[in-house]
Design a protein around this motif. Structure first.
Motif, PDB file in Angstrom:
ATOM      1  N   ALA A   1      -3.187  -5.776 -12.864  1.00 51.07           N
ATOM      2  CA  ALA A   1      -1.738  -5.564 -12.843  1.00 51.07           C
ATOM      3  C   ALA A   1      -1.358  -4.455 -11.866  1.00 51.07           C
ATOM      4  O   ALA A   1      -0.333  -4.551 -11.175  1.00 51.07           O
ATOM      5  CB  ALA A   1      -1.241  -5.235 -14.250  1.00 51.07           C
ATOM      6  N   ALA A   2      -2.171  -3.399 -11.792  1.00 49.37           N
ATOM      7  CA  ALA A   2      -1.866  -2.301 -10.853  1.00 49.37           C
ATOM      8  C   ALA A   2      -2.007  -2.766  -9.412  1.00 49.37           C
ATOM      9  O   ALA A   2      -1.188  -2.411  -8.554  1.00 49.37           O
ATOM     10  CB  ALA A   2      -2.796  -1.123 -11.132  1.00 49.37           C
ATOM     11  N   LEU A   3      -3.041  -3.558  -9.123  1.00 52.24           N
ATOM     12  CA  LEU A   3      -3.207  -4.074  -7.763  1.00 52.24           C
ATOM     13  C   LEU A   3      -2.054  -5.002  -7.390  1.00 52.24           C
ATOM     14  O   LEU A   3      -1.592  -4.993  -6.240  1.00 52.24           O
ATOM     15  CB  LEU A   3      -4.549  -4.816  -7.647  1.00 52.24           C
ATOM     16  N   MET A   4      -1.584  -5.787  -8.346  1.00 55.50           N
ATOM     17  CA  MET A   4      -0.425  -6.636  -8.087  1.00 55.50           C
ATOM     18  C   MET A   4       0.810  -5.789  -7.821  1.00 55.50           C
ATOM     19  O   MET A   4       1.630  -6.122  -6.955  1.00 55.50           O
ATOM     20  CB  MET A   4      -0.190  -7.568  -9.282  1.00 55.50           C
ATOM     21  N   ARG A   5       0.936  -4.680  -8.545  1.00 58.57           N
ATOM     22  CA  ARG A   5       2.123  -3.830  -8.419  1.00 58.57           C
ATOM     23  C   ARG A   5       2.181  -3.154  -7.053  1.00 58.57           C
ATOM     24  O   ARG A   5       3.281  -2.957  -6.514  1.00 58.57           O
ATOM     25  CB  ARG A   5       2.100  -2.783  -9.527  1.00 58.57           C
ATOM     26  N   VAL A   6       1.034  -2.797  -6.486  1.00 59.43           N
ATOM     27  CA  VAL A   6       1.013  -2.088  -5.203  1.00 59.43           C
ATOM     28  C   VAL A   6       0.695  -3.021  -4.042  1.00 59.43           C
ATOM     29  O   VAL A   6       0.489  -2.551  -2.918  1.00 59.43           O
ATOM     30  CB  VAL A   6      -0.018  -0.939  -5.236  1.00 59.43           C
ATOM     31  N   SER A   7       0.659  -4.329  -4.299  1.00 53.97           N
ATOM     32  CA  SER A   7       0.281  -5.283  -3.249  1.00 53.97           C
ATOM     33  C   SER A   7       1.343  -5.436  -2.171  1.00 53.97           C
ATOM     34  O   SER A   7       1.040  -5.832  -1.049  1.00 53.97           O
ATOM     35  CB  SER A   7      -0.021  -6.652  -3.869  1.00 53.97           C
ATOM     36  N   GLY A   8       2.597  -5.162  -2.507  1.00 52.97           N
ATOM     37  CA  GLY A   8       3.684  -5.371  -1.558  1.00 52.97           C
ATOM     38  C   GLY A   8       4.265  -6.758  -1.603  1.00 52.97           C
ATOM     39  O   GLY A   8       5.312  -7.018  -0.988  1.00 52.97           O
ATOM     40  N   ASN A   9       3.611  -7.665  -2.340  1.00 54.47           N
ATOM     41  CA  ASN A   9       4.148  -9.013  -2.519  1.00 54.47           C
ATOM     42  C   ASN A   9       5.246  -8.973  -3.577  1.00 54.47           C
ATOM     43  O   ASN A   9       4.983  -8.561  -4.719  1.00 54.47           O
ATOM     44  CB  ASN A   9       3.025  -9.965  -2.937  1.00 54.47           C
ATOM     45  N   PRO A  10       6.473  -9.400  -3.256  1.00 54.64           N
ATOM     46  CA  PRO A  10       7.567  -9.258  -4.234  1.00 54.64           C
ATOM     47  C   PRO A  10       7.343 -10.079  -5.501  1.00 54.64           C
ATOM     48  O   PRO A  10       7.746  -9.657  -6.585  1.00 54.64           O
ATOM     49  CB  PRO A  10       8.800  -9.721  -3.460  1.00 54.64           C
ATOM     50  N   ILE A  11       6.697 -11.240  -5.379  1.00 54.87           N
ATOM     51  CA  ILE A  11       6.462 -12.077  -6.561  1.00 54.87           C
ATOM     52  C   ILE A  11       5.444 -11.411  -7.484  1.00 54.87           C
ATOM     53  O   ILE A  11       5.647 -11.306  -8.702  1.00 54.87           O
ATOM     54  CB  ILE A  11       5.995 -13.482  -6.140  1.00 54.87           C
TER      55      ILE A  11
END
Length: 287
Positions: free
Chosen positions: A90-100
């Motif tokens: 979840a943290a990697l998704m949050r900082v990925s820069g991908n809006p989705i």
């Protein structure tokens, strides 16, 4: 020309002065009031005979109580490892820069941090099997069936407690891990990219080792909270420490004694988690 005499220089031949530290009476007065309050509380407990120590000694190391303590420890520890994996993703998704991905991770964190953990446990145990009554897993384009069972048989109290605690704690771990990632200086990221590091190598070699120093103390505190939160699993029938203690005092009516036994073993588990946290903090020093 005037010559200085020893008497003119206060540092020469001067009598040393004794340093007198200023006394701070406020903390001592407060400490005395705390000790007085504890003494009055202990006196009231002894006068009321609120606890029979012989009953406490009888059940402190009983087989059922030890089984409940082990179940609580195993449930909390397993849930922490699962929550760390969920929180990392979840943290990697949050900082990925991908809006989705960012929106999905933010929604997950908001929902699971914003609702009581007890409600989540009851949902996984009662509502989820109603929503999906049958669990059927088969290999596509073949006749091989891996799992075919009623969901009520799959979602046992242990499984529901493990899912509920892991997902709820994963939301907190996601924010802890994200905070650790953001604490790493951007200049180090730029330097790593300048020498040709890929994003995956950058995370493994630069970001995660430094973020671990920030994540470990907070994760240790969450582990202690998670061990105590296993008591919520008693609401769905899982035989952890509080549920077994409750079943025992429901039969013999020694409520305070059994609660004292349960409290003792929660303190033991907390001490174990504290020792583990201290060892990890030495392995990953803050500076």
């Amino acid at each position: 020309m005037t010559l200085a005499t020893p008497s003119d220089n206060p540092a020469v031949g001067a009598t040393p002065r004794r340093v007198v530290h200023r006394r701070h009476w406020g903390p001592w007065i407060f400490a005395a009031l705390v000790l007085l309050a504890l003494a009055l509380l202990l006196q009231a407990a002894i006068r009321a005979k609120v606890m029979d120590l012989s009953i406490v000694g009888e059940y402190l190391f009983s087989r059922l109580v030890l089984e409940g303590a082990i179940n609580s420890l195993m449930l909390g520890t397993t849930a922490l490892f699962l929550a760390a994996g969920v929180g990392l993703v979840a943290a990697l998704m949050r900082v990925s820069g991908n809006p989705i991905l960012t929106a999905f991770s933010s929604t997950y964190v908001y929902l699971f941090r914003g609702t009581p953990m007890l409600i989540q446990l009851i949902f996984w145990f009662n509502a989820f099997p109603i929503m999906f009554p049958q669990l059927h897993i088969a290999i596509p384009f073949t006749n091989w069936v891996l799992v075919d069972a009623q969901m009520t048989q799959v979602i046992t109290p242990h499984v529901a407690a493990l899912i509920g605690l892991s997902l709820a704690e994963g939301a907190y771990m996601a924010e802890i891990i994200r905070g650790g990632f953001l604490a790493v200086d951007n200049g180090q990221r730029d330097a790593a990219r300048a020498i040709g590091m890929s994003q995956g190598l950058l995370m493994r070699k630069v970001v995660i080792p430094q973020a671990a120093r920030i994540i470990v103390p907070a994760a240790g505190n969450q582990y202690i909270l998670l061990l105590k939160s296993t008591s919520l699993a008693s609401a769905i029938g899982y035989l952890e420490l509080l549920r077994i203690s409750t079943d025992i005092y429901a039969a013999n009516f020694h409520v305070v004694e059994l609660l004292a036994v349960a409290g003792f073993w929660y303190l033991v588990m907390t001490a174990f988690a504290t020792v583990l946290q201290t060892a990890l903090e030495k392995l990953f020093p803050h500076r």
